[in-house]
Design a protein around this motif. Structure first.
Motif, short mmCIF file in Angstrom:
data_model
loop_
_atom_site.label_atom_id
_atom_site.label_comp_id
_atom_site.label_asym_id
_atom_site.label_seq_id
_atom_site.Cartn_x
_atom_site.Cartn_y
_atom_site.Cartn_z
N ARG A 46 1.25 -1.26 -0.12
CA ARG A 46 -0.27 -0.23 0.22
C ARG A 46 0.47 1.40 0.47
NH1 ARG A 46 -4.90 1.78 0.69
NH2 ARG A 46 -5.23 3.54 2.15
N LYS A 47 1.62 0.87 0.61
CA LYS A 47 2.72 2.67 0.89
C LYS A 47 3.67 2.05 -0.47
CE LYS A 47 3.82 2.35 6.05
NZ LYS A 47 4.92 1.58 6.82
N ILE A 48 4.09 1.61 -1.22
CA ILE A 48 4.07 1.92 -2.50
C ILE A 48 3.34 2.29 -3.39
CG2 ILE A 48 5.02 0.17 -4.71
CD1 ILE A 48 6.33 -2.18 -2.32
N VAL A 49 2.22 1.80 -3.48
CA VAL A 49 0.69 1.92 -4.57
C VAL A 49 0.67 3.66 -4.30
CG1 VAL A 49 -1.33 2.09 -4.98
CG2 VAL A 49 0.46 0.04 -5.03
N GLN A 50 0.63 3.77 -2.98
CA GLN A 50 0.15 5.37 -2.15
C GLN A 50 2.07 6.46 -2.75
OE1 GLN A 50 -1.08 4.98 1.72
NE2 GLN A 50 -2.62 6.35 0.66
N SER A 51 2.73 5.92 -2.24
CA SER A 51 3.72 6.76 -2.88
C SER A 51 3.94 7.23 -4.24
CB SER A 51 5.25 6.38 -2.77
OG SER A 51 5.83 5.15 -3.07
N SER A 52 3.90 5.98 -4.96
CA SER A 52 3.97 6.34 -6.64
C SER A 52 2.62 7.04 -7.41
CB SER A 52 4.26 4.91 -7.25
OG SER A 52 2.87 4.28 -7.22
N LEU A 53 1.12 7.22 -6.51
CA LEU A 53 0.23 7.59 -7.06
C LEU A 53 -0.21 9.01 -6.20
CD1 LEU A 53 -1.64 4.40 -7.92
CD2 LEU A 53 -0.23 6.44 -9.01
N SER A 54 0.75 9.27 -5.54
CA SER A 54 0.51 10.49 -3.66
C SER A 54 0.48 11.89 -5.28
CB SER A 54 1.78 10.85 -3.81
OG SER A 54 2.97 10.77 -4.66
N PRO A 55 0.02 13.13 -4.84
CA PRO A 55 -0.34 14.11 -5.33
C PRO A 55 1.79 14.96 -6.18
CG PRO A 55 -1.80 14.29 -3.37
CD PRO A 55 -0.57 13.22 -3.24
N GLU A 56 1.93 14.44 -4.99
CA GLU A 56 3.90 14.87 -5.45
C GLU A 56 3.70 13.93 -6.91
OE1 GLU A 56 6.30 17.49 -5.32
OE2 GLU A 56 4.63 17.61 -4.03
N ALA A 57 3.67 12.80 -7.04
CA ALA A 57 4.47 11.92 -7.90
C ALA A 57 3.68 12.24 -9.27
CB ALA A 57 3.86 10.47 -7.52
N ILE A 58 2.18 12.62 -9.37
CA ILE A 58 1.11 12.79 -10.31
C ILE A 58 1.37 14.03 -11.52
CG2 ILE A 58 -0.23 10.55 -9.70
CD1 ILE A 58 -2.62 12.21 -8.67
N LYS A 59 2.00 14.87 -10.34
CA LYS A 59 1.96 15.72 -10.90
C LYS A 59 2.66 15.42 -12.59
CE LYS A 59 2.47 19.33 -7.56
NZ LYS A 59 3.70 19.88 -6.37
N LYS A 60 3.26 14.71 -12.53
CA LYS A 60 4.59 15.15 -13.61
C LYS A 60 3.55 14.12 -14.28
CE LYS A 60 6.72 10.61 -12.79
NZ LYS A 60 5.42 9.90 -11.74
N LEU A 61 2.24 13.45 -14.47
CA LEU A 61 1.40 13.51 -15.06
C LEU A 61 0.47 13.75 -16.45
CD1 LEU A 61 0.43 9.95 -13.59
CD2 LEU A 61 2.68 9.95 -14.62
N ILE A 62 0.49 14.51 -15.74
CA ILE A 62 -0.39 15.66 -16.50
C ILE A 62 -0.15 15.64 -17.98
CG2 ILE A 62 -1.56 18.54 -16.52
CD1 ILE A 62 -1.27 18.58 -13.52
N PRO A 63 0.90 16.41 -17.83
CA PRO A 63 0.70 16.54 -20.33
C PRO A 63 0.16 15.37 -20.71
CG PRO A 63 2.66 17.01 -19.32
CD PRO A 63 2.29 16.78 -17.83
#
Length: 392
Positions: free
Chosen positions: A48-65
């Motif tokens: 759960r920690k792995i998934v949460q850290s990779s899909l956290s707000p900080e991590a998903i910013k880069k996915l916007i484009p």
């Protein structure tokens, strides 16, 4: 069956150790026994920690484009005046987003093979589990084996090239527990498939309902919020920014209310691991327990006139434990931030670039197993003349 906020909290939060996640064996076989949501305890906590850290707000910013590109491409493919099955279209969109979040860049061949076999698994997932050649279940089991082979190939490539990607697959491959042990390839593959399953139908169903509710409420559809953002981005010639996605208050309320009204995850299953007493009732060991989120979301004690679609009700925060679209406790959805971000981005481009009409009556809800409007909400989409330039 438990239909009160207090009971849901009792099972899912305060006494979560007394109840374990429970799924039919056929479902475990289809997704993979090592997937996150089949477990509790130390293994579950690490994953759960792995998934949460990779899909956290900080991590998903880069996915916007990448998310924007998928959203624009999806909407462009609909805007030809032909009738589109909205739910199926949204499924394709959310699958592409899942691939982006898990793998980042993926070879076209590998993506197509994943898509083809995942689609067969998806069709057989809720079929009667008769493992005879020709049945949907048997086809799905065969496709699931091929999915494993494709994923093994991708995992081995990553390991050989020693690529330290910051996507979900990278997080899973780089994980080591307190004893220095890594996840094996089967565990990684099971969790990738599990996350694709968790991410696709639920988000697609939510987006389908959002589209219906916006269609039914023209005032909301004409609200100036998204138009103002579009104009500030030179009529769509500049990409959305993270800050802009955090500043869509009305759109965000529309999402919250859509999730309440539709209650995509209507309930969850747990199994008592010991005899448990709650409010004078005995829940014997081995009995299934179902907290009913839909009943709570549609209870007039907590939401006045619950049958009415009213995003403005969320100007006041709901009472604790009465709003549970992503569940609650240790097994709540770890990808909820990504789900909300993809909804915000798709809605932004949808309302700025297209108009649509729903085809036929949409008073019936179908469950497959998540609630969707009848026949997947058939609709016809088109670009309005003044919106044509936004695609250029």
């Amino acid at each position: 069956m438990l239909a009160s906020p207090e009971a849901s909290r009792f099972v899912l939060v305060n006494n979560a150790d007394l109840f374990k996640p429970t799924y039919p064996k056929s479902k475990e076989k289809m997704i993979g026994p090592s997937a996150l949501f089949f477990h509790q305890g130390e293994y579950h906590n690490h994953l759960r920690k792995i998934v949460q850290s990779s899909l956290s707000p900080e991590a998903i910013k880069k996915l916007i484009p990448g998310l924007e590109a998928i959203a624009i491409s999806t909407l462009e493919s609909w805007a030809n005046g032909k009738v589109v099955n909205t739910f199926q279209g949204m499924k394709k969109f959310s699958f592409e987003v899942g691939i982006l979040a898990i793998f980042g860049h993926l070879e076209k061949r590998q993506k197509e093979e994943l898509k083809e076999n995942y689609s067969i698994v998806d069709k057989g997932y809720n079929s009667f589990p008769t493992n005879l050649p020709g049945t949907a279940y048997h086809k799905a089991i065969m496709a699931r084996k091929r999915l494993s082979q494709i994923l093994q190939e991708i995992i081995c490539e990553r390991k050989e090239k020693k690529l330290l990607e910051n996507d979900l697959l990278g997080h899973l491959l780089n994980f080591k527990n307190d004893k220095g042990l890594s996840l094996n390839n089967d565990q990684v593959a099971d969790n990738i498939i599990g996350i694709l399953f968790a991410a696709q139908d639920t988000t697609a169903s939510a987006l389908t309902w959002i589209l219906k509710y916006l269609h039914d409420d023209q005032k909301l559809l004409e609200a100036a919020e998204q138009k103002a953002i579009c104009l500030s981005n030179e009529k769509g010639n500049r990409s959305l920014t993270w800050t802009q996605t955090r500043n869509m208050p009305l759109t965000y309320k529309v999402i919250l209310e859509s999730l309440r009204m539709a209650s995509i995850v209507s309930f969850t299953f747990r199994e008592a691991v010991v005899d448990v007493e709650y409010n004078g009732y005995l829940i014997p060991k081995g009995w299934k327990v179902m907290p009913l989120f839909r009943n709570i979301h549609h209870n007039p004690e907590f939401f006045s006139e619950p049958q009415n679609f009213d995003p403005y009700r969320f100007e006041v925060a709901p009472k604790p434990n009465t709003y549970l679209p992503f569940g609650t406790g240790a097994h709540s959805c770890p990808g909820n931030e990504l789900a909300k971000l993809e909804m915000l981005i798709l809605i932004h481009h949808l309302v700025n670039k297209l108009r649509w009409e729903v085809v036929g009556s949409q008073d019936t809800v179908q469950y497959s197993p998540f609630p969707v409007p009848q026949n997947g909400l058939p609709a016809r989409f088109w670009k309005e003349p003044d919106k044509q330039e936004l695609y250029n």
